[in-house]
Design an enzyme around this catalytic site. Structure first.
Site, mmCIF file in Angstrom:
data_model
loop_
_atom_site.group_PDB
_atom_site.id
_atom_site.type_symbol
_atom_site.label_atom_id
_atom_site.label_comp_id
_atom_site.label_asym_id
_atom_site.label_seq_id
_atom_site.Cartn_x
_atom_site.Cartn_y
_atom_site.Cartn_z
ATOM 1 N N SER A 99 96.317 31.390 51.866
ATOM 2 C CA SER A 99 97.304 31.856 50.894
ATOM 3 C C SER A 99 98.423 30.840 50.887
ATOM 4 O O SER A 99 98.509 30.005 51.785
ATOM 5 C CB SER A 99 97.813 33.220 51.365
ATOM 6 N N TYR A 107 102.038 39.303 56.534
ATOM 7 C CA TYR A 107 100.992 38.477 55.899
ATOM 8 C C TYR A 107 101.243 36.992 56.164
ATOM 9 O O TYR A 107 100.335 36.247 56.541
ATOM 10 C CB TYR A 107 101.007 38.785 54.400
HETATM 11 P P1 NAP Z 1 90.138 42.553 49.015
HETATM 12 O O1 NAP Z 1 89.599 42.794 47.671
HETATM 13 O O2 NAP Z 1 91.032 43.572 49.634
HETATM 14 O O3 NAP Z 1 88.889 42.283 49.987
HETATM 15 C C1 NAP Z 1 89.087 42.132 51.357
HETATM 16 C C2 NAP Z 1 87.732 42.023 52.029
HETATM 17 O O4 NAP Z 1 87.971 41.928 53.455
HETATM 18 C C3 NAP Z 1 86.860 43.228 51.794
HETATM 19 O O5 NAP Z 1 85.522 42.818 51.586
HETATM 20 C C4 NAP Z 1 86.964 43.996 53.105
HETATM 21 O O6 NAP Z 1 85.751 44.688 53.367
HETATM 22 C C5 NAP Z 1 87.145 42.862 54.109
HETATM 23 N N1 NAP Z 1 87.748 43.362 55.344
HETATM 24 C C6 NAP Z 1 89.007 43.825 55.521
HETATM 25 N N2 NAP Z 1 89.163 44.277 56.771
HETATM 26 C C7 NAP Z 1 87.969 44.088 57.410
HETATM 27 C C8 NAP Z 1 87.493 44.377 58.720
HETATM 28 N N3 NAP Z 1 88.281 44.951 59.645
HETATM 29 N N4 NAP Z 1 86.222 44.062 59.017
HETATM 30 C C9 NAP Z 1 85.411 43.499 58.087
HETATM 31 N N5 NAP Z 1 85.807 43.192 56.838
HETATM 32 C C10 NAP Z 1 87.077 43.497 56.506
HETATM 33 O O7 NAP Z 1 90.948 41.181 49.097
HETATM 34 P P2 NAP Z 1 90.811 39.784 48.335
HETATM 35 O O8 NAP Z 1 91.948 39.690 47.402
HETATM 36 O O9 NAP Z 1 89.428 39.551 47.861
HETATM 37 O O10 NAP Z 1 91.158 38.820 49.548
HETATM 38 C C11 NAP Z 1 90.221 37.911 50.124
HETATM 39 C C12 NAP Z 1 91.013 36.820 50.815
HETATM 40 O O11 NAP Z 1 91.784 36.114 49.844
HETATM 41 C C13 NAP Z 1 92.015 37.353 51.849
HETATM 42 O O12 NAP Z 1 92.003 36.549 53.008
HETATM 43 C C14 NAP Z 1 93.347 37.234 51.124
HETATM 44 O O13 NAP Z 1 94.428 37.080 52.041
HETATM 45 C C15 NAP Z 1 93.132 36.004 50.268
HETATM 46 N N6 NAP Z 1 94.019 35.897 49.112
HETATM 47 C C16 NAP Z 1 93.886 36.741 48.043
HETATM 48 C C17 NAP Z 1 94.728 36.609 46.924
HETATM 49 C C18 NAP Z 1 94.597 37.480 45.705
HETATM 50 O O14 NAP Z 1 95.400 37.332 44.760
HETATM 51 N N7 NAP Z 1 93.626 38.379 45.654
HETATM 52 C C19 NAP Z 1 95.727 35.628 46.936
HETATM 53 C C20 NAP Z 1 95.860 34.785 48.042
HETATM 54 C C21 NAP Z 1 94.986 34.933 49.114
HETATM 55 P P3 NAP Z 1 85.642 46.177 53.938
HETATM 56 O O15 NAP Z 1 86.867 46.934 53.551
HETATM 57 O O16 NAP Z 1 84.382 46.658 53.326
HETATM 58 O O17 NAP Z 1 85.507 45.975 55.424
#
Ligand code: NAP
Length: 251
Positions: A144, A159
């Site tokens: 991020s 975060y």
């Molecule tokens: P998301 O839709 O909330 O997905 C998060 C994923 O992480 C889900 O598949 C969840 O699966 C998994 N997860 C969370 N806790 C877990 C655990 N204890 N064990 C196993 N799996 C776990 O989030 P996203 O936006 O796709 O984010 C993905 C990455 O991108 C993250 O690292 C986030 O910080 C980064 N990011 C996102 C954005 C954005 O705008 N979306 C921006 C900057 C960075 P389960 O709940 O099924 O376990």
């Protein structure tokens, strides 16, 4: 026609939804066998259906990343089945509490550090020998801008702390790999993407204005290819540029 990632084994954490799911589909579409890790079995099964419909292959690993010993067992299972790992995508993450730093309770702190930081160090510890057994091991860490920008935002400290620590882990691993292996490590700032995490952070935002995980996935998949030769850099996905990490700017 040979697909670009044919015969390559790719582990993606957080593959049940969001960026991880979009990327898992893209890697499979390009021919990789995807090892999909997350807790939500239903999300993993939907992913599996989508991958198989596209002619690809996946192995589902329903697992809580806080179960660190399970990550060691996963390494052993990959060793026994394939003897190598070509691609590790450390994508799973928690937003954590959005609140003043002194208001964060210990359980929230521990959960965020466990998932965003410790699980990724344990994954590297478990997968390092397998990545070294690949002819072109690639590690992509979905980070991020939160932990490395000059002006840190108020209320997003949990975060930012966890992503800064994750970046330090990956940069250190990149430096260690540079002299001793073919492994290349890339840290990615994906920008704003239409996912559950983004909706949690910005509930008033119109999600239809944001790029989808499927739209950003090809740019991230390119960093997983054997032809990707950069190491220890930050890929700023929205601008499509690769940046070197720098020390503090003058205040
Ligand atoms: P998301 O839709 O909330 O997905 C998060 C994923 O992480 C889900 O598949 C969840 O699966 C998994 N997860 C969370 N806790 C877990 C655990 N204890 N064990 C196993 N799996 C776990 O989030 P996203 O936006 O796709 O984010 C993905 C990455 O991108 C993250 O690292 C986030 O910080 C980064 N990011 C996102 C954005 C954005 O705008 N979306 C921006 C900057 C960075 P389960 O709940 O099924 O376990």
């Amino acid at each position: 026609m040979t697909l670009p990632l044919a015969q390559r084994i790719a582990l993606v954490t957080g593959a049940s939804r969001g960026i991880g799911r979009g990327l898992a589909k893209e890697l499979a579409r390009q021919g990789a066998h995807v090892i999909a890790v997350a807790r939500t079995q239903g999300g993993l099964e939907e992913l599996d259906d989508e991958i198989r419909t596209g002619g690809g292959e996946a192995t589902l690993v329903p697992c809580d990343l806080k179960d660190f010993d399970a990550l060691d067992r996963l390494g052993l299972a990959i060793h026994q089945r394939w003897g190598k790992l070509d691609i590790l995508v450390a994508n799973a993450g928690l937003l954590g509490p959005v609140t003043p730093l002194p208001h964060i309770d210990q359980k929230q702190w521990d959960d965020s550090i466990a998932v965003n930081v410790t699980a990724n160090y344990r994954l590297l510890r478990s997968m390092d020998p397998l990545l070294r057994s690949s002819d072109a091991g690639r590690v992509v860490s979905i980070s991020s801008g939160a932990g490395n920008k000059a002006d840190l935002s108020p209320y997003k400290g949990m975060y930012a702390v966890s992503k800064a620590a994750l970046d330090a882990i990956m940069r250190t691993y990149a430096a260690e790999c540079a002299a001793t292996s073919n492994i290349k490590v890339t840290i990615v700032n994906p920008g704003i993407v239409r996912t559950k995490m983004r909706a949690q952070l910005m509930p008033g935002e119109d999600p239809l204005t944001l790029p989808t995980p499927d739209e950003v996935a090809p740019q991230i998949a390119a960093l997983c290819a054997p032809s990707w030769m950069h190491n220890g850099c930050l890929f700023q996905l929205p601008e499509g540029v690769l940046k070197k990490f720098q020390g503090p700017a003058n205040c």
